[in-house]
Design a protein around this motif. Structure first.
Motif, PDB file in Angstrom:
ATOM      1  N   ALA A  81       0.909  -1.165  -0.082  1.00  0.00           N
ATOM      2  CA  ALA A  81      -0.015  -0.343   0.009  1.00  0.00           C
ATOM      3  C   ALA A  81       0.876   1.141  -0.126  1.00  0.00           C
ATOM      4  O   ALA A  81       0.690   2.287  -0.536  1.00  0.00           O
ATOM      5  N   GLU A  82       2.135   1.241   1.036  1.00  0.00           N
ATOM      6  CA  GLU A  82       2.857   2.423   0.836  1.00  0.00           C
ATOM      7  C   GLU A  82       3.444   2.474  -0.428  1.00  0.00           C
ATOM      8  O   GLU A  82       3.707   3.836  -1.012  1.00  0.00           O
ATOM      9  N   GLU A  83       3.933   1.659  -1.147  1.00  0.00           N
ATOM     10  CA  GLU A  83       4.548   1.287  -2.481  1.00  0.00           C
ATOM     11  C   GLU A  83       3.486   2.133  -3.544  1.00  0.00           C
ATOM     12  O   GLU A  83       4.007   3.026  -4.147  1.00  0.00           O
ATOM     13  N   GLN A  84       2.417   1.489  -3.527  1.00  0.00           N
ATOM     14  CA  GLN A  84       1.419   2.337  -4.316  1.00  0.00           C
ATOM     15  C   GLN A  84       0.909   3.451  -4.257  1.00  0.00           C
ATOM     16  O   GLN A  84       0.834   4.279  -5.080  1.00  0.00           O
ATOM     17  N   ALA A  85       0.957   3.929  -2.907  1.00  0.00           N
ATOM     18  CA  ALA A  85       0.688   5.251  -2.538  1.00  0.00           C
ATOM     19  C   ALA A  85       2.089   6.226  -2.992  1.00  0.00           C
ATOM     20  O   ALA A  85       1.712   7.311  -3.734  1.00  0.00           O
ATOM     21  N   ALA A  86       2.910   5.734  -2.881  1.00  0.00           N
ATOM     22  CA  ALA A  86       4.396   6.397  -3.461  1.00  0.00           C
ATOM     23  C   ALA A  86       4.142   6.695  -5.050  1.00  0.00           C
ATOM     24  O   ALA A  86       4.589   7.969  -5.474  1.00  0.00           O
ATOM     25  N   GLU A  87       3.992   5.482  -5.746  1.00  0.00           N
ATOM     26  CA  GLU A  87       3.663   5.379  -7.024  1.00  0.00           C
ATOM     27  C   GLU A  87       2.545   6.239  -7.654  1.00  0.00           C
ATOM     28  O   GLU A  87       2.644   7.155  -8.666  1.00  0.00           O
ATOM     29  N   LEU A  88       1.449   6.448  -6.725  1.00  0.00           N
ATOM     30  CA  LEU A  88       0.240   7.316  -7.238  1.00  0.00           C
ATOM     31  C   LEU A  88       0.839   8.734  -6.903  1.00  0.00           C
ATOM     32  O   LEU A  88       0.323   9.667  -7.997  1.00  0.00           O
ATOM     33  N   GLU A  89       1.672   9.062  -6.106  1.00  0.00           N
ATOM     34  CA  GLU A  89       2.139  10.222  -5.648  1.00  0.00           C
ATOM     35  C   GLU A  89       2.935  10.947  -6.778  1.00  0.00           C
ATOM     36  O   GLU A  89       2.888  12.020  -7.430  1.00  0.00           O
ATOM     37  N   SER A  90       3.732   9.813  -7.176  1.00  0.00           N
ATOM     38  CA  SER A  90       4.810  10.145  -8.296  1.00  0.00           C
ATOM     39  C   SER A  90       3.961  10.530  -9.608  1.00  0.00           C
ATOM     40  O   SER A  90       4.331  11.631 -10.441  1.00  0.00           O
ATOM     41  N   ALA A  91       2.825   9.626 -10.007  1.00  0.00           N
ATOM     42  CA  ALA A  91       1.990   9.793 -11.162  1.00  0.00           C
ATOM     43  C   ALA A  91       1.301  11.130 -11.232  1.00  0.00           C
ATOM     44  O   ALA A  91       1.225  11.660 -12.242  1.00  0.00           O
ATOM     45  N   ALA A  92       0.806  11.522  -9.907  1.00  0.00           N
ATOM     46  CA  ALA A  92       0.264  12.783  -9.755  1.00  0.00           C
ATOM     47  C   ALA A  92       1.133  13.971 -10.071  1.00  0.00           C
ATOM     48  O   ALA A  92       0.615  14.874 -10.804  1.00  0.00           O
ATOM     49  N   ARG A  93       2.365  13.968  -9.517  1.00  0.00           N
ATOM     50  CA  ARG A  93       3.240  14.897  -9.729  1.00  0.00           C
ATOM     51  C   ARG A  93       3.707  14.938 -11.324  1.00  0.00           C
ATOM     52  O   ARG A  93       3.693  16.050 -11.909  1.00  0.00           O
ATOM     53  N   GLN A  94       3.627  13.903 -11.842  1.00  0.00           N
ATOM     54  CA  GLN A  94       3.946  13.657 -13.361  1.00  0.00           C
ATOM     55  C   GLN A  94       2.788  14.398 -14.045  1.00  0.00           C
ATOM     56  O   GLN A  94       3.029  15.010 -15.188  1.00  0.00           O
ATOM     57  N   LEU A  95       1.686  13.897 -13.574  1.00  0.00           N
ATOM     58  CA  LEU A  95       0.405  14.456 -14.378  1.00  0.00           C
ATOM     59  C   LEU A  95       0.432  15.999 -14.451  1.00  0.00           C
ATOM     60  O   LEU A  95       0.185  16.751 -15.212  1.00  0.00           O
ATOM     61  N   GLN A  96       0.585  16.473 -13.074  1.00  0.00           N
ATOM     62  CA  GLN A  96       0.802  17.780 -12.827  1.00  0.00           C
ATOM     63  C   GLN A  96       1.715  18.517 -13.785  1.00  0.00           C
ATOM     64  O   GLN A  96       1.564  19.627 -14.313  1.00  0.00           O
ATOM     65  N   GLY A  97       2.871  17.989 -13.766  1.00  0.00           N
ATOM     66  CA  GLY A  97       3.814  18.513 -14.773  1.00  0.00           C
ATOM     67  C   GLY A  97       3.385  18.597 -16.303  1.00  0.00           C
ATOM     68  O   GLY A  97       3.755  19.625 -16.912  1.00  0.00           O
ATOM     69  N   HIS A  98       2.747  17.578 -16.656  1.00  0.00           N
ATOM     70  CA  HIS A  98       2.180  17.487 -18.097  1.00  0.00           C
ATOM     71  C   HIS A  98       1.221  18.310 -18.222  1.00  0.00           C
ATOM     72  O   HIS A  98       1.080  19.324 -19.278  1.00  0.00           O
ATOM     73  N   PHE A  99       0.345  18.840 -17.014  1.00  0.00           N
ATOM     74  CA  PHE A  99      -0.635  19.551 -17.226  1.00  0.00           C
ATOM     75  C   PHE A  99      -0.103  21.193 -17.338  1.00  0.00           C
ATOM     76  O   PHE A  99      -0.511  22.231 -18.011  1.00  0.00           O
ATOM     77  N   GLN A 100       0.937  21.467 -16.497  1.00  0.00           N
ATOM     78  CA  GLN A 100       1.550  22.920 -16.489  1.00  0.00           C
ATOM     79  C   GLN A 100       2.195  22.971 -18.020  1.00  0.00           C
ATOM     80  O   GLN A 100       2.146  24.108 -18.573  1.00  0.00           O
ATOM     81  N   SER A 157       1.332  26.013 -20.606  1.00  0.00           N
ATOM     82  CA  SER A 157       2.237  26.849 -21.357  1.00  0.00           C
ATOM     83  C   SER A 157       2.343  26.737 -22.697  1.00  0.00           C
ATOM     84  O   SER A 157       2.469  27.502 -23.421  1.00  0.00           O
ATOM     85  N   SER A 158       1.907  25.259 -23.348  1.00  0.00           N
ATOM     86  CA  SER A 158       2.101  25.223 -24.788  1.00  0.00           C
ATOM     87  C   SER A 158       0.833  25.848 -25.250  1.00  0.00           C
ATOM     88  O   SER A 158       0.731  26.483 -26.523  1.00  0.00           O
ATOM     89  N   MET A 159      -0.301  25.916 -24.505  1.00  0.00           N
ATOM     90  CA  MET A 159      -1.455  26.457 -25.000  1.00  0.00           C
ATOM     91  C   MET A 159      -1.548  27.811 -25.263  1.00  0.00           C
ATOM     92  O   MET A 159      -1.966  28.806 -26.187  1.00  0.00           O
ATOM     93  N   ALA A 160      -0.809  28.625 -24.026  1.00  0.00           N
ATOM     94  CA  ALA A 160      -0.461  30.010 -24.143  1.00  0.00           C
ATOM     95  C   ALA A 160       0.521  30.267 -25.262  1.00  0.00           C
ATOM     96  O   ALA A 160       0.229  31.426 -26.057  1.00  0.00           O
TER      97      ALA A 160
END
Length: 123
Positions: free
Chosen positions: A45-64, A68-71
């Motif tokens: 569960a801790e490993e999956q939570a860490a993976e989810l946090e990493s994926a969320a950070r990656q998604l946030q980076g893609h979103f940003q 920027s690309s849209m601008a």
């Protein structure tokens, strides 16, 4: 309240009843199995939570990056619109000048014809 133990546990009993002998000091065999299963489940569960946090950070980076690309796309579209307006203005001005030159040419041609005809008639 603890979640029920794995269905395939050797004793067939729930985790809470299997953990009782370990807490009471009995043989400890089944309690260690359940404790190990719980530790393993928590680690997963801790490993999956860490993976989810990493994926969320990656998604946030893609979103940003997408924002920027849209601008940048918006800026390029604005520049393209301005370039099209300049081109249309230039073409309209050129068209007016060509039209005026054509009119001048027609007048000159008519004057040449009118000047040329009387001189031929006088011969």
């Amino acid at each position: 309240a603890m979640p029920p133990g794995p269905a395939g546990s050797p004793s067939g009993a729930s985790a809470s009843s299997s953990a009782a002998p370990a807490a009471g000091g009995g043989s400890g065999h089944h309690g260690e199995d359940v404790g190990g299963d719980i530790d393993e489940t928590l680690a997963r569960a801790e490993e999956q939570a860490a993976e989810l946090e990493s994926a969320a950070r990656q998604l946030q980076g893609h979103f940003q990056q997408a924002k920027s690309s849209m601008a940048e796309i918006g800026r390029l579209c604005d520049e393209a619109d301005a370039a099209v307006r300049r081109s249309q203005s230039f073409l309209n001005g050129t068209s007016r000048r060509i039209h005026a030159l054509n009119e001048q040419f027609q007048r000159l041609m008519e004057e040449d014809l009118s000047l040329a005809q009387p001189s031929q008639a006088s011969l």
